[in-house]
Design an enzyme around this catalytic site. Structure first.
Site, PDB file in Angstrom:
ATOM      1  N   ASN A   9      -0.178   5.139   4.472  1.00  0.00           N
ATOM      2  CA  ASN A   9      -0.341   4.765   5.964  1.00  0.00           C
ATOM      3  C   ASN A   9       0.882   4.971   6.467  1.00  0.00           C
ATOM      4  O   ASN A   9       2.009   4.662   6.427  1.00  0.00           O
ATOM      5  CB  ASN A   9      -0.344   3.159   5.694  1.00  0.00           C
ATOM      6  CG  ASN A   9      -0.447   2.507   7.101  1.00  0.00           C
ATOM      7  OD1 ASN A   9      -0.484   3.214   8.147  1.00  0.00           O
ATOM      8  ND2 ASN A   9      -0.355   1.139   7.147  1.00  0.00           N
ATOM      9  N   LYS A  11       1.497   4.625   9.733  1.00  0.00           N
ATOM     10  CA  LYS A  11       1.618   3.889  10.827  1.00  0.00           C
ATOM     11  C   LYS A  11       2.078   4.750  12.009  1.00  0.00           C
ATOM     12  O   LYS A  11       1.428   5.704  12.372  1.00  0.00           O
ATOM     13  CB  LYS A  11       2.832   2.846  10.586  1.00  0.00           C
ATOM     14  CG  LYS A  11       2.701   2.205   9.215  1.00  0.00           C
ATOM     15  CD  LYS A  11       3.498   1.172   8.780  1.00  0.00           C
ATOM     16  CE  LYS A  11       3.146   0.418   7.429  1.00  0.00           C
ATOM     17  NZ  LYS A  11       3.836  -0.594   7.207  1.00  0.00           N
ATOM     18  N   HIS A  95      -4.878  -4.276   8.507  1.00  0.00           N
ATOM     19  CA  HIS A  95      -3.534  -4.385   8.214  1.00  0.00           C
ATOM     20  C   HIS A  95      -2.942  -5.519   8.775  1.00  0.00           C
ATOM     21  O   HIS A  95      -3.067  -5.901   9.841  1.00  0.00           O
ATOM     22  CB  HIS A  95      -3.018  -2.953   8.403  1.00  0.00           C
ATOM     23  CG  HIS A  95      -1.613  -2.942   7.914  1.00  0.00           C
ATOM     24  ND1 HIS A  95      -0.594  -3.289   8.446  1.00  0.00           N
ATOM     25  CD2 HIS A  95      -1.387  -2.116   6.740  1.00  0.00           C
ATOM     26  CE1 HIS A  95       0.522  -2.913   7.926  1.00  0.00           C
ATOM     27  NE2 HIS A  95       0.151  -2.181   6.662  1.00  0.00           N
ATOM     28  N   GLU A  97      -0.079  -5.466  10.107  1.00  0.00           N
ATOM     29  CA  GLU A  97       0.558  -5.442  11.293  1.00  0.00           C
ATOM     30  C   GLU A  97      -0.592  -5.619  12.494  1.00  0.00           C
ATOM     31  O   GLU A  97      -0.072  -5.900  13.635  1.00  0.00           O
ATOM     32  CB  GLU A  97       1.400  -4.073  11.417  1.00  0.00           C
ATOM     33  CG  GLU A  97       2.388  -4.143  10.604  1.00  0.00           C
ATOM     34  CD  GLU A  97       2.936  -2.736   9.891  1.00  0.00           C
ATOM     35  OE1 GLU A  97       2.560  -1.847  10.249  1.00  0.00           O
ATOM     36  OE2 GLU A  97       3.389  -2.776   8.879  1.00  0.00           O
ATOM     37  N   GLU A 167      -1.306  -6.893   0.115  1.00  0.00           N
ATOM     38  CA  GLU A 167      -0.281  -6.429   0.572  1.00  0.00           C
ATOM     39  C   GLU A 167       0.786  -7.477   1.063  1.00  0.00           C
ATOM     40  O   GLU A 167       0.316  -8.172   2.247  1.00  0.00           O
ATOM     41  CB  GLU A 167      -0.249  -5.498   1.891  1.00  0.00           C
ATOM     42  CG  GLU A 167      -0.997  -4.179   1.852  1.00  0.00           C
ATOM     43  CD  GLU A 167      -0.532  -3.083   2.557  1.00  0.00           C
ATOM     44  OE1 GLU A 167      -0.055  -2.178   2.208  1.00  0.00           O
ATOM     45  OE2 GLU A 167      -0.743  -3.239   3.873  1.00  0.00           O
ATOM     46  N   GLY A 173       7.529  -2.836   4.362  1.00  0.00           N
ATOM     47  CA  GLY A 173       8.707  -2.315   5.060  1.00  0.00           C
ATOM     48  C   GLY A 173      10.098  -3.096   4.822  1.00  0.00           C
ATOM     49  O   GLY A 173      11.197  -2.915   5.568  1.00  0.00           O
ATOM     50  N   SER A 213       6.432  -1.809   0.120  1.00  0.00           N
ATOM     51  CA  SER A 213       7.677  -1.178  -0.458  1.00  0.00           C
ATOM     52  C   SER A 213       7.233  -0.569  -1.682  1.00  0.00           C
ATOM     53  O   SER A 213       8.367  -0.584  -2.548  1.00  0.00           O
ATOM     54  CB  SER A 213       8.729  -2.126  -0.657  1.00  0.00           C
ATOM     55  OG  SER A 213       9.177  -2.710   0.479  1.00  0.00           O
TER      56      SER A 213
HETATM   57  P1  PGA Z   1       5.642  -0.089   3.081  1.00  0.00           P
HETATM   58  O1  PGA Z   1       4.012  -0.272   3.947  1.00  0.00           O
HETATM   59  O2  PGA Z   1       5.317   0.785   1.939  1.00  0.00           O
HETATM   60  O3  PGA Z   1       6.556   0.574   4.049  1.00  0.00           O
HETATM   61  O4  PGA Z   1       6.220  -1.452   2.989  1.00  0.00           O
HETATM   62  C1  PGA Z   1       3.033  -0.785   3.309  1.00  0.00           C
HETATM   63  C2  PGA Z   1       1.843  -0.694   4.299  1.00  0.00           C
HETATM   64  O5  PGA Z   1       2.098  -1.511   5.329  1.00  0.00           O
HETATM   65  O6  PGA Z   1       0.729  -0.545   4.151  1.00  0.00           O
END
Ligand code: PGA
Length: 251
Positions: A9, A11, A95, A97, A167, A173, A213
């Site tokens: 992803n 983003k 997601h 976000e 997640e 993140g 992460s």
């Molecule tokens: P990250 O994001 O691996 O940077 O923690 C994962 C995601 O939001 O899909």
């Protein structure tokens, strides 16, 4: 029996040249990998150029979002047909976000999953608890409710198009990864719920990714868990060498 599935992803990252270079680098690095399904999800505006860079590869394309209406006066939104038109196979839906920054509700996510399946896209349906949920001991309730609401009205035949991505929001993140045991516990709960909703055969076939992460150094231990079938990767998917290393660890 479940083929591992790793999705990147991206983003709101990369630029036009960087997106193509990342895709081309992955296509080259992963040319001999066929035991893992791989997809990348670039920003909408780079889908076409990334599709071209991936055209002769075994890396599939996905979007980071999709709208549930077919067409019309929905300024700024992108339909399933448009995504299919740019060679997308997958769409990330719900997601964290989108849920927590853009205010998407379970009801919207449910409409998106339904529209994606009808439109021939494979949803990567994201669920996950906030830090306060985990600290308050309500992780399973929160995630179960997201699953039930997100899949409301989705029949047994349709749900087979879905990949679930667990997640934990506190791990996205932040550099904090759920321990393999924490991931497994929630994944097993999700599979149990899918069994209740759709029966054992379908629940056993649905892939459940972990995200938050995930990186080369924790890939093997996460993937060793019986109900972790893949990863949804943010930060570490932006570097060819890291993302390719994760996939090769699994392959
Ligand atoms: P990250 O994001 O691996 O940077 O923690 C994962 C995601 O939001 O899909």
């Amino acid at each position: 029996m479940r083929k591992p599935f790793i999705a990147g992803n991206w983003k709101m990252n990369t630029d036009s040249a960087g997106a193509v270079a990342l895709a081309a680098g992955l296509a080259k690095e992963l040319s001999s990998v066929d035991t893992v399904d791989v997809a990348v999800c670039p920003p909408f505006v780079y889908l076409q150029s990334v599709a071209a860079a991936l055209s002769a590869s075994n890396v599939a394309l996905g979007s980071q979002n999709v709208y549930f209406e077919e067409k019309g006066a929905f300024t700024g939104e992108i339909s399933c047909a448009m995504l299919k038109d740019t060679s997308c196979a997958y769409a990330i839906i719900g997601h964290s976000e989108r849920r927590h920054v853009m205010g998407e509700t379970d009801a919207m996510i449910n409409k998106k999953i339904s529209a994606a399946i009808s439109g021939g896209l494979l949803p990567i349906f994201c669920v996950g608890e906030l830090l306060e949920d985990r600290q308050g001991g309500t992780t399973n309730e929160v995630v179960a409710s997201q699953i039930k609401n997100g899949l409301e009205g989705i029949c047994a035949e349709s749900v087979q198009a879905v990949t679930v991505a667990y997640e934990p929001v506190w791990a996205i993140g932040t550099g904090l990864t759920a321990t393999p045991e924490q991931a497994q516990e929630v994944h097993a709960m999700i599979r149990g719920l899918l069994t209740e909703l759709y029966g054992n055969e379908i629940a056993q076939a649905i892939r459940i990714q972990y995200g938050g992460s995930a990186k080369p150094s924790n890939t093997a231990e996460l993937m060793a868990q019986p109900d972790v079938d893949g990863l949804l990767v943010g930060g570490a998917s932006l570097k060819v060498e890291d993302f390719a290393a994760m996939i090769k660890t699994i392959a």
